[in-house]
Design an enzyme around this catalytic site. Structure first.
Site, PDB file in Angstrom:
ATOM      1  N   ASP A 145     -19.872  20.262 -17.666  1.00 36.78           N
ATOM      2  CA  ASP A 145     -19.400  21.346 -18.513  1.00 36.78           C
ATOM      3  C   ASP A 145     -20.365  22.520 -18.314  1.00 36.78           C
ATOM      4  O   ASP A 145     -21.545  22.396 -18.616  1.00 36.78           O
ATOM      5  CB  ASP A 145     -19.408  20.858 -19.970  1.00 36.78           C
ATOM      6  CG  ASP A 145     -19.064  21.961 -20.943  1.00 36.78           C
ATOM      7  OD1 ASP A 145     -18.237  22.799 -20.582  1.00 36.78           O
ATOM      8  OD2 ASP A 145     -19.620  21.980 -22.045  1.00 36.78           O
ATOM      9  N   THR A 166     -15.785  27.408 -19.005  1.00 37.84           N
ATOM     10  CA  THR A 166     -17.152  27.950 -19.024  1.00 37.84           C
ATOM     11  C   THR A 166     -17.687  28.138 -17.614  1.00 37.84           C
ATOM     12  O   THR A 166     -18.394  29.091 -17.339  1.00 37.84           O
ATOM     13  CB  THR A 166     -18.081  27.009 -19.800  1.00 37.84           C
ATOM     14  OG1 THR A 166     -17.840  25.679 -19.366  1.00 37.84           O
ATOM     15  CG2 THR A 166     -17.813  27.093 -21.266  1.00 37.84           C
ATOM     16  N   THR A 167     -17.339  27.196 -16.718  1.00 41.59           N
ATOM     17  CA  THR A 167     -17.807  27.345 -15.332  1.00 41.59           C
ATOM     18  C   THR A 167     -17.114  28.540 -14.688  1.00 41.59           C
ATOM     19  O   THR A 167     -17.752  29.346 -14.005  1.00 41.59           O
ATOM     20  CB  THR A 167     -17.493  26.074 -14.531  1.00 41.59           C
ATOM     21  OG1 THR A 167     -17.888  24.945 -15.292  1.00 41.59           O
ATOM     22  CG2 THR A 167     -18.244  26.055 -13.227  1.00 41.59           C
ATOM     23  N   ASP A 180     -13.933  19.791 -25.459  1.00 43.33           N
ATOM     24  CA  ASP A 180     -13.243  20.850 -24.711  1.00 43.33           C
ATOM     25  C   ASP A 180     -11.735  20.730 -24.886  1.00 43.33           C
ATOM     26  O   ASP A 180     -11.047  21.717 -25.131  1.00 43.33           O
ATOM     27  CB  ASP A 180     -13.569  20.761 -23.210  1.00 43.33           C
ATOM     28  CG  ASP A 180     -14.934  21.370 -22.907  1.00 43.33           C
ATOM     29  OD1 ASP A 180     -15.670  21.595 -23.879  1.00 43.33           O
ATOM     30  OD2 ASP A 180     -15.249  21.601 -21.740  1.00 43.33           O
TER      31      ASP A 180
END
Length: 546
Positions: free
Chosen positions: A61, A94-95, A391
């Site tokens: 994550d 998020t990445t 998530d």
């Protein structure tokens, strides 16, 4: 005559400014992106981070990884912040947001080196972002809320897409159903606190279960506990914030007594106070007594004799969730134990889960809370599962609130890239180049997906460009067959809000880094730090007595 040098800043102050400073900031952001680059997508790798205490965390994550890396470079910290804000706001992507931001800067680097003014670049980027966001809103497919069945399928697909890139992708069908059930059982506000996630070591992932209601680990208990019944139908539940135990006299009072009788009277009075409290609880008709503070051995015995179940030292959030689920309210005294302050549920039982015992409250009247019990082998593994579920839960919440979805797997990025490229050809001047650069930067997402899966990225991107030019809006990377596919049909769906948020956050961060042209470091700050990490805050590092 030599001009006298003006010393403005303290000596040793490090200032760097101008274009070299901008370039070094851009390079720092590239390094950050390198750290999370390989974690993108279903074939992404995981990172193993070990902190100073030797605790290992395995995660893919983006936000978790960046949080655990101690980033010192001031410009690179902005990337960490956008990853965090994306995590807090949407939960997933998020990445992608870190990669996009770094790629924007990478595409702009040659322009900065050639001396193009940063403000021109920023203006072009703002325009491009606004165009991209309105395009997403235009092509996103909205889902009918009225049809519950269809909405449920949509949510499951969104959850499955979020879980695709996680460790538990193999069980995504199982978990996406569980996550949707969990979120559906909440009320309108959908607060995350109402979904409890408990981790129990041992067993396989498939042994995980969803309890509609509350479950928490059996608390520390005194003698007499085993005699208490472990199962009740329709019990009343008393929630207390009261200590039910005797304190040793020496601790908290000094009483001077002349005779033994006086002393005995004091001791008796103390016992009477305790017994009085216990009787009031018993008379109230409650069958399950939960308290945040300890319940001593005398009280445990007393309840056991009268067929009551009690648990002391229950964690506050568990107590609050029980209150939300079963009704009632948390009492700080036992004076007014009427029916309306007691909670109720259909079934209370204590069950062995793995090596732990858990108290389950099922069939709660106000059940707007649920508990997911995760099973799994290694501790790091269950922790990563928890992060993945977090998530997915966030995504499902977002999808319920904003009911429009777009196709994932690089499809939406390619479509935006095509749209902006076409747009840039219609305008003159520098803006044309810059919006073209923005469009090129968007291709990093499908490219990275291919790289992580070991495909030939250039080849697949060429196919995608051709397909999008012919009007195949939802075509993206197909991980399974090393080709391109219509990801909307393949059910790789994401809420459009995720993409909108990612684009705006990434472009804001890129603009922010571009608009900095000077860094001034004060030399004192690094030398006069408190010795050895002590003295955070005012307490000189003394442990608090809780």
């Amino acid at each position: 005559m030599m001009p006298t040098p003006v010393i403005l800043l303290k000596e040793g102050t490090d200032t760097s400014q101008g274009i070299p400073q901008l370039i070094s900031n851009i390079n720092a952001c590239q390094v950050i992106a390198e750290a999370v680059r390989t974690t993108l997508g279903p074939r992404g790798m995981d990172k193993l981070m070990v902190d100073s205490r030797g605790k290992a965390t395995i995660s893919n994550d983006g936000a978790t990884i960046l949080k655990l890396l101690d980033v010192v470079h001031p410009a690179a910290k902005t990337l960490v912040d956008i990853a965090r804000s994306q995590d807090a706001e949407v939960g997933d992507g998020t990445t992608s947001v870190t990669l996009l931001s770094a790629e924007f800067l990478k595409q702009l680097k040659p322009y900065v080196e050639e001396g193009l003014h940063p403000q021109t670049i920023i203006r072009a980027f703002r325009t491009a972002t606004n165009l991209a966001v309105s395009k997403i809103k235009e092509i996103a497919v909205s889902v009918k809320k009225d049809d519950k069945q269809e909405q449920r399928q949509l949510l499951e697909k969104c959850a499955a897409t979020a879980l695709n890139s996680k460790l538990i992708a193999g069980q995504k069908g199982f978990f996406s159903r569980m996550v949707v059930d969990a979120v559906m059982s909440l009320d309108e506000l959908m607060s995350l606190k109402m979904i409890g996630i408990k981790k129990v070591q041992g067993g396989g992932l498939e042994d995980s279960q969803l309890v509609t209601g509350v479950a928490f680990k059996k608390t520390f208990s005194y003698a007499g506990f085993e005699m208490q019944p472990k199962r009740y139908e329709n019990p009343k539940i008393a929630l207390l914030n009261v200590e039910l135990e005797l304190k040793a006299e020496k601790d908290n009072a000094e009483v001077r007594v002349k005779s033994v009788e006086d002393y005995q009277a004091i001791v008796d009075a103390e016992w009477n106070i305790l017994y009085d409290k216990l009787e009031k609880i018993y008379k109230s008709g409650a069958k399950v007594v939960l308290s945040k503070l300890p319940i001593g051995d005398v009280a445990t015995q007393y309840f056991a004799d009268r067929d009551l179940f009690c648990a002391g030292r229950v964690q506050e959030e568990d107590l609050k969730r029980t209150m939300m689920a079963c009704g009632g309210s948390i009492q700080t005294s036992v004076g007014a134990m009427t029916d309306d302050v007691l909670g109720q549920c259909e079934l209370f039982e204590e069950v062995q889960v793995g090596g732990e015992r858990y108290n389950f409250f099922k069939g709660c009247p106000k059940a707007q809370t649920c508990t997911i019990i995760l099973r799994g082998g290694a501790e790091q593994f269950t922790e990563e599962t928890e992060r993945s579920l977090h998530d997915a839960i966030m995504i499902v919440r977002r999808a319920i609130k904003n009911d429009s979805v777009v196709a994932g797997g690089g499809a939406i990025e390619m479509e935006l890239s095509k749209y902006l490229r076409d747009y840039s050809r219609t305008i003159p001047g520098k803006q044309q180049l810059l919006i073209g650069a923005y469009a090129k930067a968007l291709e990093i997402i499908p490219r990275q997906l291919c790289d992580n899966a070991g495909f030939d990225a250039t080849n697949i991107l060429n196919k995608l460009r051709a397909k999008h030019a012919q009007g195949g809006t939802w075509y993206g990377v197909d991980i399974n067959s090393e080709d391109i596919a219509d990801n909307f049909v393949a059910c790789v769906w994401e809420p459009s809000i995720v993409k909108i948020n990612a684009l705006t956050a990434a472009s804001e961060a890129a603009c922010l880094i571009l608009s900095v042209d000077e860094t001034i470091k004060n030399p004192r700050s690094s030398m006069d730090g408190p010795p050895g990490g002590a003295g955070r805050g005012r307490g000189r590092g003394r442990p608090h007595a809780h």
